[in-house]
Enzyme design. Sequence first.
Site, PDB file in Angstrom:
ATOM      1  N   THR A  65       0.746  -1.094   0.062  1.00 21.80           N
ATOM      2  CA  THR A  65      -0.030   0.019  -0.004  1.00 21.80           C
ATOM      3  C   THR A  65       0.871   1.323   0.015  1.00 21.80           C
ATOM      4  O   THR A  65       1.572   1.594   0.973  1.00 21.80           O
ATOM      5  CB  THR A  65      -0.886   0.156   1.300  1.00 21.80           C
ATOM      6  OG1 THR A  65      -1.695  -1.262   1.245  1.00 21.80           O
ATOM      7  CG2 THR A  65      -1.752   1.312   1.361  1.00 21.80           C
ATOM      8  N   HIS A  66       0.771   1.944  -1.105  1.00 23.15           N
ATOM      9  CA  HIS A  66       1.814   3.073  -1.224  1.00 23.15           C
ATOM     10  C   HIS A  66       1.191   4.107  -0.873  1.00 23.15           C
ATOM     11  O   HIS A  66       0.282   5.086  -1.540  1.00 23.15           O
ATOM     12  CB  HIS A  66       2.096   3.461  -2.619  1.00 23.15           C
ATOM     13  CG  HIS A  66       3.097   4.238  -2.947  1.00 23.15           C
ATOM     14  ND1 HIS A  66       3.474   4.502  -4.320  1.00 23.15           N
ATOM     15  CD2 HIS A  66       4.173   4.672  -2.513  1.00 23.15           C
ATOM     16  CE1 HIS A  66       4.589   5.346  -4.155  1.00 23.15           C
ATOM     17  NE2 HIS A  66       5.074   5.386  -2.961  1.00 23.15           N
ATOM     18  N   GLN A  67       1.512   4.758   0.373  1.00 21.87           N
ATOM     19  CA  GLN A  67       1.137   6.045   1.027  1.00 21.87           C
ATOM     20  C   GLN A  67       1.978   7.162   1.063  1.00 21.87           C
ATOM     21  O   GLN A  67       1.486   8.354   0.786  1.00 21.87           O
ATOM     22  CB  GLN A  67       0.924   5.724   2.720  1.00 21.87           C
ATOM     23  CG  GLN A  67       0.099   4.577   2.825  1.00 21.87           C
ATOM     24  CD  GLN A  67      -0.066   4.026   4.377  1.00 21.87           C
ATOM     25  OE1 GLN A  67      -0.791   4.705   5.267  1.00 21.87           O
ATOM     26  NE2 GLN A  67       0.770   3.257   4.754  1.00 21.87           N
ATOM     27  N   ASP A  88       5.876   4.084  -9.201  1.00 23.95           N
ATOM     28  CA  ASP A  88       5.300   5.272  -9.968  1.00 23.95           C
ATOM     29  C   ASP A  88       6.287   6.197 -10.589  1.00 23.95           C
ATOM     30  O   ASP A  88       7.484   6.056 -10.192  1.00 23.95           O
ATOM     31  CB  ASP A  88       4.392   5.908  -8.804  1.00 23.95           C
ATOM     32  CG  ASP A  88       5.398   6.548  -7.734  1.00 23.95           C
ATOM     33  OD1 ASP A  88       5.444   7.523  -7.759  1.00 23.95           O
ATOM     34  OD2 ASP A  88       5.886   5.643  -6.846  1.00 23.95           O
ATOM     35  N   MET A 134       0.338  -0.189  -4.680  1.00 19.85           N
ATOM     36  CA  MET A 134      -1.162   0.181  -4.914  1.00 19.85           C
ATOM     37  C   MET A 134      -1.311   1.605  -4.263  1.00 19.85           C
ATOM     38  O   MET A 134      -0.904   1.905  -3.139  1.00 19.85           O
ATOM     39  CB  MET A 134      -1.919  -0.931  -4.435  1.00 19.85           C
ATOM     40  CG  MET A 134      -1.528  -2.392  -4.726  1.00 19.85           C
ATOM     41  SD  MET A 134      -1.715  -2.703  -6.525  1.00 19.85           S
ATOM     42  CE  MET A 134      -3.536  -2.759  -6.504  1.00 19.85           C
TER      43      MET A 134
END
Length: 742
Positions: A65-67, A88, A134
């Site tokens: 999980t890309h925070q 990204d 994500m």
Amino acid sequence: MALILALLAAIAFVWCLTAIVEKVRLGLSSAQAILYAPFKLFYRISDSRIGIARGTQAPVVYVVTHQSRIDPALMLSLLPDETLHILDEASAKSLWLEPWRELARTITFNAEHVFVSRRLVRVLRGKGRLAVYMPAAVEPDMRSFRLYRAVIRIAMQADARIVPVFIGGAQALPFQASGKPPALRRWFPRLNISVLEPMTARELVARNGSPATRNAHALFDRMAEARLAATSPDLTLFQAVRDAAEHFGPGHLVLEDATGNRLSYRKLLTGARILGTRFTKLTNPGDSVGVMLPNSSAAVLALLGLASAGRVSALVNYTAGPANVEAAMRTAVVQIVISSRAFVEKAKLDDVVQAVESAGAKLVWLEDLQTGVTGIDKFRAALLWRYPVYRNNACVPAVILFTSGSEGLPKAVVLSHRNLIVNAMQGEARVTVSCRDIALNILPMFHSFGLTAGTLLPLINGMKLFLYPSPLHYKLIPQVARRLKPTAMFGTDTFLAQYARTASEGDFSSLRFVVAGAEAVKAETRRAWSERFGTMILEGYGLTEAAPVVAVNTAIHNREGTVGRVLPAMRMRIEPVEGVPEGGRLFLTGPNVMMGYMTADRPGELRPLADGWQDTGDVVKVDNEGFITITGRAARFAKIAGEMVSLGAVEMLVQSLWPEESHAIVSVPDRRRGERIVLVTTATQANAASLRKLGKQAGIAELAVPGDIVKVTEIPVLGSGKTDYRATRDLVIERLSAGSAA
């Protein structure tokens, strides 16, 4: 100069020592350990579960999980160096990330080609490792959700294991991956890397109970579980609110009520400690103490005070009537009930007070407790507001709630601290909330939905919570909403329908969402809120025994007519029901499912679930994406001439005929057919001919059409707003005996 050199030498020594320790402890390469060391020092990272990710046998897909912007750097430092990372565009070009990008292979994310490329499948089939980043949104939009479909498709084709990774605390970092500033900015929060056990895509789908061969929702649910695992559910109610105070700031305004009381976290916990100290002089650890108060700051103070003192809050449903209150007090062995003279007098609860005393319990008035507080007590509490009076653990009882009794006598449900905290966190892992939100709660805390979703969820997540004492003030609550401008609200269909009728334009226009539970949301109610206020009603489902939320729709993943999808970390099974061709009886298990019941025949004795599974008594069907539709209650089936008829289904059919009225379907004994169906309705125009015509159009059997109609001005309801079917059935039997049915 010498001092500066000594300082640099000390920094270098600590850096190298940390790198050596992490290299040995986690099995990192030398380069990985050196680049990971500063993160370990600055963010005090809890990384004990990263060994699961490193030790997973290839082929494997790490779904991260890309925070924040540091997430790729952390994963490049910690995952095996043969992993292919899909970054990204910003991470792929960032100059400061260049040293970390040298640790492993990286490629730039391309929405048009990467996730449909056969190359990734070939990489995995060659015993490769893939790291995918994500979007961090709790409620991803449809474009983002396509990534879940792509990842699980690739994992299925390569028969790869999936390992979810979530970095708890990263959502507060100022450099967010989305570019949107966080609701609360912290430069050096403590980070906790959550890693779940590896599962293949097929195992995920099978566990999800879906007949679909490829289901992105299965992966989405697994990622939500990783988010949940990054939090700490092993806290008492007091500790959870204390941790929120430290996270959002002790001076953060968190609670307001209709009397004008406004409390920050510090004031709230100081008051709770003062009350907790008083409670220790009146009771023993583990005792059940009744709380009979309306939605107010006093009720929250009493709840947290009892939690601080290691006592169990038995929340009294003062709307249930004297007989039910007396039975509840005896069942839970309550010897002391905390209440307020002003409240009892204003609500005219003298008969309920007599019932409490008849059960052998003593009333203790808040007014008396307040007058006995000294200046020294206040000073000590102000110094020690972070600490509970009595040390406790999360697995002991926290509250006792009494089921609604809509179809029979109420039961005492015992919920642990962990049950409640986990359920609040499960909700937060499904619906987007933040400290920017303002929550309006009109549901009483003796109702499990009002306690967990309406009270604990806002307190734990830093939302400003406004408590209103009664949901029955249909004209006043819209005015409160106009002044308060809430962004979130919790209610039931009965109450929401009434507010829509009495509200002026714009009263509820500030709301981002309304979560509705306890009963089915009528299409008319949904339409009224959408058209008049532009507000979406998110329908959910729960039961007191599950603390209570089980499933909920969200703004993005919303399917009308359903109650949404089951929450993270819960499992369900469905057993066949006679006469029901599709779906069946729902059973649930999970960390939010109760400790057990207390019953009238064995007062005070906790009776845990035999196998950990809770029989909900609800008959449901589940579609291939996991959306649950409630089709009726197992107890609300009638056997007429040997045929099983769902009273809930008949009720929904009648609702479609007269949508602006209220209806209830009950069954009563019948000598010829065993049972017969009766319609109780507020529709003055209701008639048997219209019902028969509707039944014929809908293709339902004639025996399922109500043969009798009882017209009333108001359907009996419980304090939660749910239909009181027991009282409705008694009313029907009385009317039919008097020959007053249509």
